[in-house]
Write a protein that holds these residues in place. Sequence first.
Motif, PDB file in Angstrom:
ATOM      1  N   GLU A 156      11.540 -34.959  28.311  1.00 34.43           N
ATOM      2  CA  GLU A 156      12.133 -34.449  30.197  1.00 34.43           C
ATOM      3  C   GLU A 156      13.152 -34.052  30.044  1.00 34.43           C
ATOM      4  O   GLU A 156      13.873 -33.150  30.307  1.00 34.43           O
ATOM      5  N   LYS A 157      14.102 -34.737  29.948  1.00 30.69           N
ATOM      6  CA  LYS A 157      15.728 -34.751  30.408  1.00 30.69           C
ATOM      7  C   LYS A 157      15.739 -34.027  29.896  1.00 30.69           C
ATOM      8  O   LYS A 157      16.830 -33.117  29.716  1.00 30.69           O
ATOM      9  N   GLU A 158      15.887 -33.916  28.429  1.00 34.48           N
ATOM     10  CA  GLU A 158      16.400 -32.705  27.514  1.00 34.48           C
ATOM     11  C   GLU A 158      15.903 -30.886  27.741  1.00 34.48           C
ATOM     12  O   GLU A 158      16.587 -30.491  28.190  1.00 34.48           O
ATOM     13  N   ASN A 159      14.473 -31.052  28.074  1.00 38.87           N
ATOM     14  CA  ASN A 159      14.047 -30.474  28.564  1.00 38.87           C
ATOM     15  C   ASN A 159      14.226 -29.572  30.009  1.00 38.87           C
ATOM     16  O   ASN A 159      14.577 -28.486  30.252  1.00 38.87           O
ATOM     17  N   ILE A 160      14.906 -30.311  31.279  1.00 37.45           N
ATOM     18  CA  ILE A 160      15.519 -30.273  32.228  1.00 37.45           C
ATOM     19  C   ILE A 160      16.379 -29.725  32.038  1.00 37.45           C
ATOM     20  O   ILE A 160      17.304 -28.900  32.407  1.00 37.45           O
TER      21      ILE A 160
ATOM     22  N   LEU B 117      17.948 -28.264  28.562  1.00 35.89           N
ATOM     23  CA  LEU B 117      17.478 -26.872  28.224  1.00 35.89           C
ATOM     24  C   LEU B 117      17.518 -25.865  29.781  1.00 35.89           C
ATOM     25  O   LEU B 117      17.764 -24.562  29.468  1.00 35.89           O
ATOM     26  N   GLN B 118      16.564 -26.258  30.844  1.00 35.24           N
ATOM     27  CA  GLN B 118      15.800 -25.371  31.604  1.00 35.24           C
ATOM     28  C   GLN B 118      17.447 -24.841  32.312  1.00 35.24           C
ATOM     29  O   GLN B 118      17.803 -23.160  32.695  1.00 35.24           O
ATOM     30  N   LYS B 119      18.569 -25.493  32.728  1.00 34.33           N
ATOM     31  CA  LYS B 119      19.288 -25.618  33.842  1.00 34.33           C
ATOM     32  C   LYS B 119      20.170 -24.225  32.924  1.00 34.33           C
ATOM     33  O   LYS B 119      21.098 -23.751  33.127  1.00 34.33           O
ATOM     34  N   GLN B 120      20.696 -25.113  31.343  1.00 32.64           N
ATOM     35  CA  GLN B 120      21.639 -24.155  30.919  1.00 32.64           C
ATOM     36  C   GLN B 120      20.184 -22.178  30.412  1.00 32.64           C
ATOM     37  O   GLN B 120      21.574 -21.371  30.886  1.00 32.64           O
ATOM     38  N   ILE B 121      19.596 -22.133  30.548  1.00 29.28           N
ATOM     39  CA  ILE B 121      18.503 -21.001  30.748  1.00 29.28           C
ATOM     40  C   ILE B 121      18.529 -20.528  31.908  1.00 29.28           C
ATOM     41  O   ILE B 121      19.149 -19.255  32.072  1.00 29.28           O
ATOM     42  N   ASP B 122      18.970 -21.023  33.079  1.00 31.40           N
ATOM     43  CA  ASP B 122      18.581 -20.779  34.527  1.00 31.40           C
ATOM     44  C   ASP B 122      20.434 -20.084  34.335  1.00 31.40           C
ATOM     45  O   ASP B 122      20.534 -18.554  34.913  1.00 31.40           O
ATOM     46  N   TYR B 123      20.956 -21.108  33.694  1.00 29.85           N
ATOM     47  CA  TYR B 123      22.284 -20.491  34.218  1.00 29.85           C
ATOM     48  C   TYR B 123      23.022 -18.331  33.538  1.00 29.85           C
ATOM     49  O   TYR B 123      23.334 -17.942  33.949  1.00 29.85           O
ATOM     50  N   LEU B 124      22.281 -18.831  32.612  1.00 35.93           N
ATOM     51  CA  LEU B 124      22.728 -17.831  31.353  1.00 35.93           C
ATOM     52  C   LEU B 124      21.400 -16.901  31.973  1.00 35.93           C
ATOM     53  O   LEU B 124      22.252 -15.352  32.172  1.00 35.93           O
ATOM     54  N   THR B 125      20.599 -16.602  32.169  1.00 33.74           N
ATOM     55  CA  THR B 125      19.909 -16.013  32.932  1.00 33.74           C
ATOM     56  C   THR B 125      20.874 -15.284  34.164  1.00 33.74           C
ATOM     57  O   THR B 125      20.598 -14.402  34.581  1.00 33.74           O
ATOM     58  N   ALA B 126      20.781 -15.941  35.644  1.00 37.04           N
ATOM     59  CA  ALA B 126      22.035 -15.241  36.810  1.00 37.04           C
ATOM     60  C   ALA B 126      23.187 -14.750  35.542  1.00 37.04           C
ATOM     61  O   ALA B 126      23.437 -13.581  36.477  1.00 37.04           O
ATOM     62  N   GLU B 127      23.661 -15.758  34.398  1.00 37.98           N
ATOM     63  CA  GLU B 127      25.175 -14.626  34.490  1.00 37.98           C
ATOM     64  C   GLU B 127      24.658 -13.290  33.676  1.00 37.98           C
ATOM     65  O   GLU B 127      25.749 -11.912  33.765  1.00 37.98           O
ATOM     66  N   ASN B 128      23.469 -13.542  32.902  1.00 38.43           N
ATOM     67  CA  ASN B 128      23.491 -12.507  32.410  1.00 38.43           C
ATOM     68  C   ASN B 128      22.751 -11.129  33.719  1.00 38.43           C
ATOM     69  O   ASN B 128      23.330  -9.756  33.623  1.00 38.43           O
ATOM     70  N   GLU B 129      21.963 -11.314  34.561  1.00 39.68           N
ATOM     71  CA  GLU B 129      21.533 -10.080  35.647  1.00 39.68           C
ATOM     72  C   GLU B 129      23.415 -10.477  36.627  1.00 39.68           C
ATOM     73  O   GLU B 129      22.844  -8.737  36.913  1.00 39.68           O
ATOM     74  N   ARG B 130      24.196 -11.237  36.934  1.00 46.47           N
ATOM     75  CA  ARG B 130      25.481 -10.497  37.279  1.00 46.47           C
ATOM     76  C   ARG B 130      26.666  -9.644  36.504  1.00 46.47           C
ATOM     77  O   ARG B 130      26.320  -8.523  37.140  1.00 46.47           O
ATOM     78  N   LEU B 131      26.344  -9.999  34.842  1.00 44.95           N
ATOM     79  CA  LEU B 131      27.444  -9.149  34.035  1.00 44.95           C
ATOM     80  C   LEU B 131      26.106  -7.382  34.194  1.00 44.95           C
ATOM     81  O   LEU B 131      26.899  -6.271  34.028  1.00 44.95           O
ATOM     82  N   LYS B 132      24.933  -7.357  34.756  1.00 45.21           N
ATOM     83  CA  LYS B 132      24.165  -6.635  34.539  1.00 45.21           C
ATOM     84  C   LYS B 132      24.483  -5.239  35.634  1.00 45.21           C
ATOM     85  O   LYS B 132      24.181  -4.041  36.033  1.00 45.21           O
ATOM     86  N   LYS B 133      24.703  -6.176  36.606  1.00 44.38           N
ATOM     87  CA  LYS B 133      24.770  -5.688  38.163  1.00 44.38           C
ATOM     88  C   LYS B 133      26.585  -4.968  37.788  1.00 44.38           C
ATOM     89  O   LYS B 133      26.053  -4.119  38.801  1.00 44.38           O
TER      90      LYS B 133
END
Length: 74
Positions: A42-46, A48-64
Amino acid sequence: MTSLQTNTFDFSAEKLVIIGETIAKIGEGITIIAELLVLEEEKENIKLQKQIDYLTAENERLKKELAKKKPSWL
């Protein structure tokens, strides 16, 4: 039953109790190990989820950012 048979039966019952308690303790130990593995997963999943959230936000920022700077040839 004779006295000897009764003593043998009691001794066997005591052995079974000890064996049963030992098996139960081993089972408890395995359960604790399994719970620790689940917590670690569960600790590892959390993480990984934080990394996914960060990369998703960065991707959206770059697209804009790219949408604002459309090349003239498009």
